[in-house]
Design a protein around this motif. Structure first.
Motif: not given
Length: 277
Positions: A137-139, A258-259, A263-265, A269-270
């Motif tokens: 989903y980041i991609g 945006i990346f 990435k941080k969110k 975090e995960n």
């Protein structure tokens, strides 16, 4: 440990400050630099920038769409398949749209090949399921959101391209002058650079070594390839007369922002939660 903590805390703010300063300085030479680059144009290099350089955005969206569809059900599954196929069609068209009367045929064949390859690659992904969802989903979101933001900014800014100067009374417009919003032609879609925005989606590959252990040894190569690809794309678009240096810097900044947020969110975090559970 303290040094690493300080770098982690202040590194990114320092980077953005330096980047903004460079942007403001180089913006003073927009016209001069574009004039010089177009006078020393290399046809093969500009063709690469036009048709190949932006492929990371299409390939990543296509692969991530197929990979995510494997995990979903119902309407979401088919929506992700549609996103993957759409990305392959866009990528195929970007590669084959200059082939004259055979452009549609070759673009379709290239899109089908891209679709097949990314579907096959997505089916063979072997990293952890929880991490896979984050990376997928980041991609997708990096590619889709960055292009969406850039498209909106193009209509808001309505900045004339370098090659269009002198046509229909167009004059050079500095990056800070906003002429839109308006329905504009391609000649007025200079800021930001869409090709640089899309090619900057290659930032996503820096997440792969944490998922594929076999890529750990090649992490340095992957990280080095990212700025090289983006800089070459930017230079090729300036050389083609399509953009100014501030256009390309703005395009990269959109995708990087945006990346990093995603990435941080999602990813960071995960990973922290997994490490503490």
């Amino acid at each position: 440990m303290k040094l690493k903590r300080k770098i982690r805390q202040y590194g990114m703010p320092a980077f953005w400050c330096i980047y903004l300063i460079l942007f403001l300085i180089l913006g003073r030479y927009d016209l001069v630099f574009s004039t010089y680059m177009t006078e020393h144009r290399i046809a093969l290099f500009t063709a690469w920038g036009q048709h190949i350089a932006l492929l990371p955005g299409a390939l990543i969206t296509c692969w991530c769409g197929f990979a995510a569809a494997r995990r979903e059900q119902g309407i979401r599954k088919y929506t992700l398949y549609l996103a993957a196929v759409t990305a392959s069609l866009i990528g195929g068209w970007q590669m084959g749209n200059s082939l004259g009367e055979h452009a549609v045929l070759f673009s379709g064949l290239l899109a089908a090949l891209m679709c097949f390859m990314m579907h096959y690659a997505a089916g063979r992904s072997d990293f952890p399921a929880d991490a896979e969802s984050d990376v997928i989903y980041i991609g997708i979101l990096t590619a889709v959101l960055s292009i969406s933001v850039t498209t909106v900014l193009k209509y808001v800014w309505a900045r004339p391209r370098f090659w269009a100067l002198g046509m229909d009374g167009r004059i050079f417009q500095p990056w800070y002058r906003i002429s839109g919003p308006a329905l504009i032609t391609d000649a007025d879609k200079s800021f930001p650079s869409g090709h640089t925005t899309s090619s900057s989606a290659i930032l996503w590959i820096t997440l792969l070594p944490s998922l594929y252990p076999r890529l750990k040894k090649r992490e340095g190569i992957l990280r080095a390839a990212v700025p090289v690809w983006i800089v070459l794309t930017a230079l090729s678009r300036i050389m083609a007369g399509m953009h100014y240096i501030t256009d390309t810097m703005a395009g990269f900044a959109v995708t990087l922002s945006i990346f990093l947020i995603l990435k941080k969110k999602l990813f960071s975090e995960n990973n922290q939660n997994d490490g503490t559970s």
